[in-house]
Design an enzyme around this catalytic site. Structure first.
Site, PDB file in Angstrom:
ATOM      1  N   SER A 168       1.801  -5.892  -5.277  1.00 36.22           N
ATOM      2  CA  SER A 168       1.414  -7.115  -4.859  1.00 36.22           C
ATOM      3  C   SER A 168       0.528  -7.654  -4.052  1.00 36.22           C
ATOM      4  CB  SER A 168       3.226  -7.929  -3.587  1.00 36.22           C
ATOM      5  OG  SER A 168       3.652  -7.037  -3.234  1.00 36.22           O
ATOM      6  N   SER A 177       3.118  -1.354  -5.119  1.00 36.33           N
ATOM      7  CA  SER A 177       1.956  -2.777  -4.665  1.00 36.33           C
ATOM      8  C   SER A 177       0.583  -2.101  -4.193  1.00 36.33           C
ATOM      9  CB  SER A 177       2.774  -3.651  -3.824  1.00 36.33           C
ATOM     10  OG  SER A 177       4.081  -4.482  -4.165  1.00 36.33           O
ATOM     11  N   LYS A 227      -3.233  -8.176   4.102  1.00 35.30           N
ATOM     12  CA  LYS A 227      -2.457  -8.655   3.252  1.00 35.30           C
ATOM     13  C   LYS A 227      -1.636  -9.796   4.039  1.00 35.30           C
ATOM     14  CE  LYS A 227       1.166  -7.143  -0.097  1.00 35.30           C
ATOM     15  NZ  LYS A 227       2.283  -6.077  -0.701  1.00 35.30           N
TER      16      LYS A 227
END
Length: 620
Positions: free
Chosen positions: A174, A198, A100
């Site tokens: 996210s 997330s 990420k």
């Protein structure tokens, strides 16, 4: 990519929704280790994977180029040489993963989903470094809700990420790109982050496994913070076996991270966990926001579990809901302001408007913060029986799902609904694991969340493995990988089988050295137990035998300061070897030299030393 183009993309069929069975990373490792040239085998696979086009979806912010891949492969060959050319000594040898883009990777910019914020880190984040040292290969940085603020995957200047099963629907956020990269088979695992869900919402919406570790179990050094005191690095994998392998490598105390926690020293909240795996708590009144397909999938999952003999106990989850509300309605919003609020105010044109409203929302006074902390402590105690008296709390992964078009039309309310079953976990200091549980009637994935106390991470993986056929409706063997309670800088796990068990005569040799009970469990069904003659106090001898049985044991964590004196006091024919537990853990523990069993009484049929001793007392 614009939402309208995503909506035109064809959905995949329900039959392609994955389940949590198997161990794809293990299969990949086995193939590489059996190759005549393991490094060349890995290189060929990686280059083919980078050339493969899986169609539109803005999953990636940056991909590795040929030069960067060459450098990683050279590093892999060098690490292989340091272990004598044996790839089995690199637990993630050649396994591709994604990161990420709020987690630092040397050689890539870190954007946190905001190009104006980008910087080039001088080194890998601590967790990335651990994975690379184990042989894993980074293929790139993935898209995310900007500054890790959102649970839906649409709040990114790089484009909204659609779910892998049907790109018309939100991927969850996210950690949107990280989850979709795994679900589409572009990598075998990925790293996300989790503050409010997330690392779990995207797992559920893409039909994969999501591990939300205990806070501090994985280092946050090199991670752009959202709420520094709550953030967790999370793991996505296609199956439980892969998730377990990655967790075993990624976890570890990091003295350079102020929020890192030593599991062996601090992992006491899980020490009394002894509830049977056949009992789960479930919410008394689950919320699905009027989604009949989600409710039907939940009801079908519960029916399969009950049919398999699992006891489901309804509990009041109101304390969890109240804690969840605190994350965005209480003083913790100020943590997001502390993380990136100054940047957002200085660069308003660069920040997504919904994100800006959240990260610049300073909330409350110092008094408000203390009062919220007091209330949170009370809620933690009130909710505790849900995972103390039962094996885990079972929840739907998400209450419903939405199309990207619907999310963009109502971005705040619909986003908040996705976190109903996740927002409370980090505030209450819990471990969580999201796993697939089949599909809804419309073919979209359905998943559930298993919630446990802090440091119950490995227990949840083992529990999910036992429950997986009932959860998914697929009757297949489940690999959970080599999940081991790891020794660390402060303590070593040790399995005891006889007079050192709780309440028996030699237990004081552990407690006097500061040892603490981690779990009561059983061995794998491969051991025999004998009563050794002439021992005072009476002691057993345990030996490994593939035709043996599962025996009662306890696993304790023994401080290293007391380890040497403890081992020195073990009399022959007993010795410390490696014991395999029923969950697949491999820990140091008591074994017996086989020559001492001549003339000893076999007591395996009692299932453990405690039961044998009780039988002697009953016949006196």
């Amino acid at each position: 990519m614009m939402a309208s183009k995503l909506i035109q993309t064809m959905a995949v069929s329900p039959s392609s929704v994955p389940v949590a069975t198997g161990d794809r990373i293990g299969d990949r490792l086995a193939a590489a280790r059996s190759a005549s040239d393991p490094a060349a085998h890995v290189e060929a696979l990686l280059r083919a994977e980078l050339r493969r086009d899986r169609g539109p979806n803005p999953v990636w912010i940056a991909r590795v180029d040929d030069a960067a891949l060459d450098a990683q492969l050279a590093g892999l060959r060098a690490r292989l040489a340091t272990v004598g050319g044996d790839p089995s000594r690199l637990p993630l040898f050649g396994v591709p993963f994604a990161v990420k883009d709020n987690i630092d990777v040397e050689g890539f910019d870190t954007t946190a989903g905001c190009p104006a914020f980008a910087y080039r880190p001088a080194a890998d984040a601590a967790v990335v470094a651990r994975l690379r040292e184990a042989g894993a290969i980074v293929l790139g940085k993935t898209n995310l809700d900007q500054f890790a603020t959102g649970l839906n995957g649409t709040r990114s200047p790089f484009g909204p990420v659609g779910s892998a099963p049907d790109p018309r629907y939100v991927s969850g956020g996210s950690s949107s790109g990280s989850a979709v990269a795994v679900a589409r088979g572009e990598v075998l695992f990925s790293l996300g982050t989790d503050t409010a869900g997330s690392g779990r919402v995207p797992a559920t919406l893409n039909g994969i496994v999501g591990v939300k570790p205990t806070r501090g179990l994985l280092s946050n050094r090199g991670v752009v913070p959202a709420c520094r005191a709550l953030d967790c690095v999370s793991i996505f994998a296609a199956d439980l076996g892969g998730a377990a392998r990655v967790l075993a490598v990624a976890r570890g105390f990091d003295a350079a991270d102020p929020y890192s926690r030593d599991a062996a020293r601090d992992g006491l909240s899980d020490a009394g966990w002894s509830a049977p795996p056949s009992r789960l708590s479930i919410p008394r009144a689950p919320e699905f926001f009027g989604d009949p397909l989600q409710r039907a999938a939940w009801d079908a999952t519960l029916a399969r579990l009950r049919a398999a003999g699992v006891e489901l106990v309804e509990v009041d989850t109101a304390p969890l809901a109240e804690a969840a509300a605190m994350l965005y309605e209480g003083p913790w919003v100020a943590e997001r302001d502390a993380a990136v609020g100054d940047f957002a105010r200085a660069h308003p044109e660069a920040v997504h408007p919904v994100v800006a409203a959240i990260v610049t929302g300073r909330a409350g006074s110092a008094r408000d913060a203390f009062e919220a902390a007091y209330r949170l402590a009370a809620l933690r105690r009130e909710a505790e029986p849900a995972w103390r008296e039962h094996a885990a709390l079972l929840l739907p992964g998400v209450p419903t799902t939405y199309t990207i078009e619907a999310m963009l039309a109502d971005p705040v309310v619909l986003n908040s609904r996705l976190g109903v079953y996740t927002n409370f976990a980090n505030l209450l200091d819990l471990s969580a694991l999201n796993v697939p549980a089949g599909a809804r009637a419309d073919g979209l994935p359905f998943g559930v969340s298993l919630i446990g106390a802090a440091f119950a991470d490995e227990r949840l993986l083992g529990l999910a493995g036992r429950l997986a056929p009932s959860l998914s409706g697929v009757d297949a063997p489940v690999a959970t990988g080599p999940v081991e309670p790891l020794a660390d800088a402060h303590a070593v796990p040790i399995a005891v089988v006889g007079a050192h068990l709780s309440g028996l005569p030699l237990n004081g040799q552990l407690t006097s050295r500061g040892a603490r009970l981690i779990s009561r469990t059983r061995t794998a069904p491969r051991y025999r137990l004998y009563a050794l003659p002439g021992t005072t106090p009476a002691r057993p001898g345990m030996v490994r035998d593939e035709a043996g049985a599962a025996l009662e044991i306890e696993v304790w964590t023994l401080p290293r300061a007391g380890w040497a004196s403890f081992v020195e006091g073990i009399p022959a024919p007993l010795a410390i070897g490696t014991v395999e537990t029923a969950e697949g853990h491999r820990v140091k523990g008591f074994l017996c030299e086989p020559h001492a069993l001549a003339g000893a009484e076999e007591v395996t049929a009692f299932g453990g030393w405690r039961a044998y001793v009780a039988s002697l007392a009953a016949h006196r």
